[in-house]
Write a protein that holds these residues in place. Structure first.
Motif, mmCIF file in Angstrom:
data_model
loop_
_atom_site.group_PDB
_atom_site.id
_atom_site.type_symbol
_atom_site.label_atom_id
_atom_site.label_comp_id
_atom_site.label_asym_id
_atom_site.label_seq_id
_atom_site.Cartn_x
_atom_site.Cartn_y
_atom_site.Cartn_z
ATOM 1 N N GLU A 285 0.842 -1.196 0.000
ATOM 2 C CA GLU A 285 0.000 0.000 0.000
ATOM 3 C C GLU A 285 0.881 1.251 0.000
ATOM 4 O O GLU A 285 0.685 2.202 0.763
ATOM 5 N N ALA A 286 1.884 1.196 -0.878
ATOM 6 C CA ALA A 286 2.857 2.283 -0.981
ATOM 7 C C ALA A 286 3.105 2.575 -2.468
ATOM 8 O O ALA A 286 3.515 1.676 -3.202
ATOM 9 N N ASN A 287 2.863 3.804 -2.894
ATOM 10 C CA ASN A 287 3.133 4.193 -4.276
ATOM 11 C C ASN A 287 4.495 4.880 -4.364
ATOM 12 O O ASN A 287 5.264 4.895 -3.378
ATOM 13 N N SER A 288 4.788 5.439 -5.529
ATOM 14 C CA SER A 288 6.104 6.057 -5.720
ATOM 15 C C SER A 288 6.312 7.219 -4.751
ATOM 16 O O SER A 288 7.425 7.429 -4.249
ATOM 17 N N ALA A 289 5.249 7.987 -4.484
ATOM 18 C CA ALA A 289 5.387 9.105 -3.545
ATOM 19 C C ALA A 289 5.735 8.605 -2.152
ATOM 20 O O ALA A 289 6.570 9.201 -1.447
ATOM 21 N N THR A 290 5.103 7.521 -1.744
ATOM 22 C CA THR A 290 5.417 6.926 -0.436
ATOM 23 C C THR A 290 6.866 6.462 -0.405
ATOM 24 O O THR A 290 7.602 6.721 0.566
ATOM 25 N N ALA A 291 7.285 5.735 -1.445
ATOM 26 C CA ALA A 291 8.644 5.200 -1.472
ATOM 27 C C ALA A 291 9.676 6.319 -1.391
ATOM 28 O O ALA A 291 10.654 6.234 -0.619
ATOM 29 N N ASN A 292 9.489 7.362 -2.188
ATOM 30 C CA ASN A 292 10.452 8.466 -2.174
ATOM 31 C C ASN A 292 10.452 9.188 -0.831
ATOM 32 O O ASN A 292 11.509 9.586 -0.323
ATOM 33 N N ALA A 293 9.270 9.367 -0.236
ATOM 34 C CA ALA A 293 9.196 10.049 1.062
ATOM 35 C C ALA A 293 9.885 9.237 2.144
ATOM 36 O O ALA A 293 10.687 9.771 2.933
ATOM 37 N N VAL A 294 9.590 7.942 2.225
ATOM 38 C CA VAL A 294 10.194 7.100 3.264
ATOM 39 C C VAL A 294 11.704 7.023 3.071
ATOM 40 O O VAL A 294 12.475 7.144 4.037
ATOM 41 N N ALA A 295 12.170 6.870 1.813
ATOM 42 C CA ALA A 295 13.613 6.808 1.559
ATOM 43 C C ALA A 295 14.292 8.114 1.944
ATOM 44 O O ALA A 295 15.404 8.126 2.497
ATOM 45 N N SER A 296 13.615 9.232 1.666
ATOM 46 C CA SER A 296 14.180 10.531 2.025
ATOM 47 C C SER A 296 14.298 10.684 3.531
ATOM 48 O O SER A 296 15.316 11.157 4.053
ATOM 49 N N TYR A 297 13.265 10.294 4.266
ATOM 50 C CA TYR A 297 13.309 10.381 5.728
ATOM 51 C C TYR A 297 14.350 9.419 6.311
ATOM 52 O O TYR A 297 14.982 9.731 7.331
ATOM 53 N N LEU A 298 14.538 8.276 5.674
ATOM 54 C CA LEU A 298 15.538 7.321 6.158
ATOM 55 C C LEU A 298 16.946 7.866 5.940
ATOM 56 O O LEU A 298 17.817 7.732 6.809
ATOM 57 N N GLY A 299 17.204 8.479 4.769
ATOM 58 C CA GLY A 299 18.538 8.998 4.468
ATOM 59 C C GLY A 299 19.561 7.883 4.472
ATOM 60 O O GLY A 299 19.253 6.705 4.264
ATOM 61 N N GLY A 300 20.820 8.243 4.702
ATOM 62 C CA GLY A 300 21.877 7.253 4.907
ATOM 63 C C GLY A 300 22.025 6.241 3.803
ATOM 64 O O GLY A 300 22.335 5.068 4.063
ATOM 65 N N GLY A 301 21.794 6.605 2.579
ATOM 66 C CA GLY A 301 22.029 5.680 1.475
ATOM 67 C C GLY A 301 20.866 4.780 1.137
ATOM 68 O O GLY A 301 21.027 3.844 0.343
ATOM 69 N N TRP A 302 19.714 5.020 1.698
ATOM 70 C CA TRP A 302 18.542 4.208 1.345
ATOM 71 C C TRP A 302 18.085 4.567 -0.073
ATOM 72 O O TRP A 302 18.082 5.733 -0.477
ATOM 73 N N ARG A 303 17.685 3.519 -0.804
ATOM 74 C CA ARG A 303 17.210 3.699 -2.162
ATOM 75 C C ARG A 303 15.871 2.983 -2.341
ATOM 76 O O ARG A 303 15.642 1.919 -1.762
ATOM 77 N N ALA A 304 15.012 3.566 -3.169
ATOM 78 C CA ALA A 304 13.779 2.901 -3.585
ATOM 79 C C ALA A 304 14.011 2.292 -4.953
ATOM 80 O O ALA A 304 14.511 2.960 -5.869
ATOM 81 N N ALA A 305 13.703 1.016 -5.120
ATOM 82 C CA ALA A 305 13.911 0.332 -6.392
ATOM 83 C C ALA A 305 13.032 0.956 -7.466
ATOM 84 O O ALA A 305 11.842 1.207 -7.256
ATOM 85 N N ALA A 306 13.616 1.190 -8.651
ATOM 86 C CA ALA A 306 12.895 1.853 -9.734
ATOM 87 C C ALA A 306 11.696 1.045 -10.198
ATOM 88 O O ALA A 306 10.727 1.607 -10.721
ATOM 89 N N SER A 307 11.707 -0.294 -9.956
ATOM 90 C CA SER A 307 10.606 -1.138 -10.436
ATOM 91 C C SER A 307 9.285 -0.791 -9.777
ATOM 92 O O SER A 307 8.217 -1.121 -10.298
ATOM 93 N N GLY A 308 9.321 -0.123 -8.634
ATOM 94 C CA GLY A 308 8.083 0.229 -7.961
ATOM 95 C C GLY A 308 7.637 1.653 -8.188
ATOM 96 O O GLY A 308 6.580 2.051 -7.701
ATOM 97 N N LEU A 309 8.425 2.437 -8.938
ATOM 98 C CA LEU A 309 8.160 3.870 -9.019
ATOM 99 C C LEU A 309 7.263 4.262 -10.189
ATOM 100 O O LEU A 309 6.964 5.449 -10.360
ATOM 101 N N SER A 310 6.844 3.299 -10.979
ATOM 102 C CA SER A 310 5.933 3.603 -12.087
ATOM 103 C C SER A 310 4.524 3.809 -11.546
ATOM 104 O O SER A 310 4.163 3.319 -10.465
ATOM 105 N N SER A 311 3.710 4.504 -12.289
ATOM 106 C CA SER A 311 2.321 4.709 -11.869
ATOM 107 C C SER A 311 1.574 3.377 -11.882
ATOM 108 O O SER A 311 1.838 2.501 -12.698
#
Length: 516
Positions: A285-311
């Motif tokens: 229940e996480a879209n690209s906006a969720t993934a980018n937000a959580v990765a940004s808050y995590l910092g420290g080299g966390w990445r969101a896989a591109a396979s989940g970032l499509s609409s």
């Protein structure tokens, strides 16, 4: 002359009279002696119920020892062996049938002379209901063991097992000890149940790989009192899991973050992930906006896989780039029984550990759907078909047979209980397809809580232990290519600043990707 003869005759008669009187007195004294040796007042003095002994006592005879004889009918008393006692009380030397009336006689012995037998006395055991038994459990390799202490007035025990809490498995009662209706004797203190060695249809989902416990309840019964049984509470026991293989460590998490959060909820989710030291996490229940937000808050080299970032993709995979490198990523479609025209786009990644010689491994984030109009069995069938679709896709992609992790919300499919052909839910479908549930870990934490924490439709940090000893779970971490995990944690009652960020708990497992 006549006078003299008369005097002689009178003297003779007097002598005979004296002798006769003396003999009569001796006979009287002998009768009084036998009568004084008769044992009287034979009464019940108690019972040693466990050892099946009745205790009797009687009025003492001065200077005497005693002999008893016991039998289950008065007619058999004369054939029974003698039991001796030096005091005015005693018991049978063997064990007596606690369901019969027993008859006893006692006689005194003095100076080697036995007196007459007492009146026959009939005695019986007092058979009380057993006390409620208490069942303990422990895991063994490939088995579980149940133990209990002595329960007063229990002449036998039997341990009932079930794959479902409270014995709700549809096949009816099954007992650990299969002979004699499951009963074991009053001296028994343990029963061992062997779980199936490998997953297969008909195994009741009890092989170690399913991560399911064996539920059990003990019945204590007094067979000498009809209906006199007491049962313990149900307990849950897990067999000892295998030791994880050596390899590169991964703290793998799965987290249904509820309805595509951003902002403060995404920040709280990131804090939960970082607080518990995860290195890879699958989000549902996480879209690209969720993934980018959580990765940004995590910092420290966390990445969101591109396979989940499509609409249109509702699941995500995040990883720590300082520990893992992305080898590849993509997505595939899984059937959606709720809206068949909109298949579930499911992301995957292929990762490798930085600077290490472990194998590459694959991670898939899944969230299966259900048609609310269907029956529970039909819902199980649908999630099982979705699991089959995931396995087909991964078999096609993973031609090198590298380790695979499937993590996510598979829906709760344990009920209705049973294993009818064609209606196997997602989790057992994966396990029978060669996957291992990481909850079958060396150390398990908070498995007695449900993974869904909602209370009155809202996220809650006030969860209580499930009364069965095992909390329902919809979210799973399943691995293929190796068996075992060192730790599994259901993060319960977590909040930050009063905010509970999701109606599902974060779940994680410590696994190791085998070396090449």
């Amino acid at each position: 002359m006549m006078r003299r003869a008369t005097r002689v005759l009178i003297a003779l008669l007097c002598t005979l009279l004296i002798v006769s009187l003396g003999a009569t007195a001796a006979e009287a004294r002998k009768g009084r002696g036998k009568k004084s040796m008769r044992v009287s007042a034979v009464t019940r003095a108690g019972q040693d119920w466990y050892h099946a002994k009745l205790l009797v006592k009687w009025r003492a005879v001065p200077g005497a020892s005693y002999e008893m004889r016991w039998a289950y009918t008065p007619a058999k008393l004369s054939e029974s062996s003698l039991v001796r006692s030096g005091t005015s009380g005693g018991t049978y030397t063997g064990s007596l049938d606690r369901g019969k009336v027993w008859y006893v006689q006692v006689r005194a012995v003095r100076n080697g002379v036995a007196g007459p037998w007492s009146r026959t006395r009939g005695l019986r055991f007092v058979n009380y209901w057993p006390k409620p038994p208490v069942l303990s459990r422990a895991g063994l390799p490939g088995a579980v063991q149940f133990t209990w202490n002595y329960t007063p007035y229990a002449s036998r025990y039997r341990v009932r097992w079930s794959p479902a809490w409270y014995g709700q498995w549809p096949s009816g009662p099954s007992y650990v000890d299969r002979s004699s209706g499951g009963w074991v004797g009053q001296a028994a203190r343990r029963s061992t149940f062997q779980v199936p060695s490998r997953p297969a249809p008909g195994d009741n989902y009890l092989a170690v790989d399913y991560a399911n416990p064996v539920f059990a309840q003990i019945e204590a019964n007094n067979a000498f009192r009809p209906g006199a049984s007491q049962r313990s509470k149900w307990v849950a026991a897990f067999p000892v899991p295998p030791t994880p293989p050596p390899g590169d460590p991964v703290r793998m998490g799965t987290y249904n973050v509820m309805l595509f959060p951003t902002g403060s909820r995404a920040a709280a989710i990131a804090k939960n992930i970082s607080t518990h030291g995860l290195t890879v996490v699958a989000l549902q229940e996480a879209n690209s906006a969720t993934a980018n937000a959580v990765a940004s808050y995590l910092g420290g080299g966390w990445r969101a896989a591109a396979s989940g970032l499509s609409s249109g993709v509702g699941q995500q995979i995040l990883y720590r780039s300082d520990k893992f490198s992305l080898v590849g990523s993509g997505r595939f479609d899984v059937p959606n029984p709720k809206v068949p025209s909109q298949p579930l786009s499911t992301p995957w990644v292929r990762l490798s550990a930085n600077g290490r010689d472990s194998q590459n491994f694959w991670v898939v984030s899944v969230h299966f759907a259900e048609d609310p109009s269907k029956s529970p069995l039909e819902k199980n069938r649908d999630t099982g078909l979705a699991a089959q679709a995931v396995m087909r896709h991964m078999d096609a992609l993973n031609y090198g047979d590298e380790p695979v992790v499937v993590a996510g919300d598979l829906r709760y499919g344990r009920e209705p209980y049973g294993d009818p052909a064609g209606y196997t839910a997602a989790q057992p479908t994966f396990v029978r397809g060669g996957y291992y549930d990481a909850m079958a870990a060396v150390k398990k934490t908070n498995v007695q809580y449900s993974i869904v924490n909602a209370e009155n439709g809202k996220p809650s940090a006030h969860q209580s232990v499930h009364p069965s000893g095992l909390g329902p779970r919809s979210d799973h971490i399943l691995v293929k290519g190796f068996r075992g995990s060192s730790q599994y944690v259901n993060v319960v009652n977590w909040s930050t600043g009063g905010l509970v960020p999701s109606d599902h708990n974060l779940v994680y497992a410590d696994i190791a990707i085998p070396f090449r």
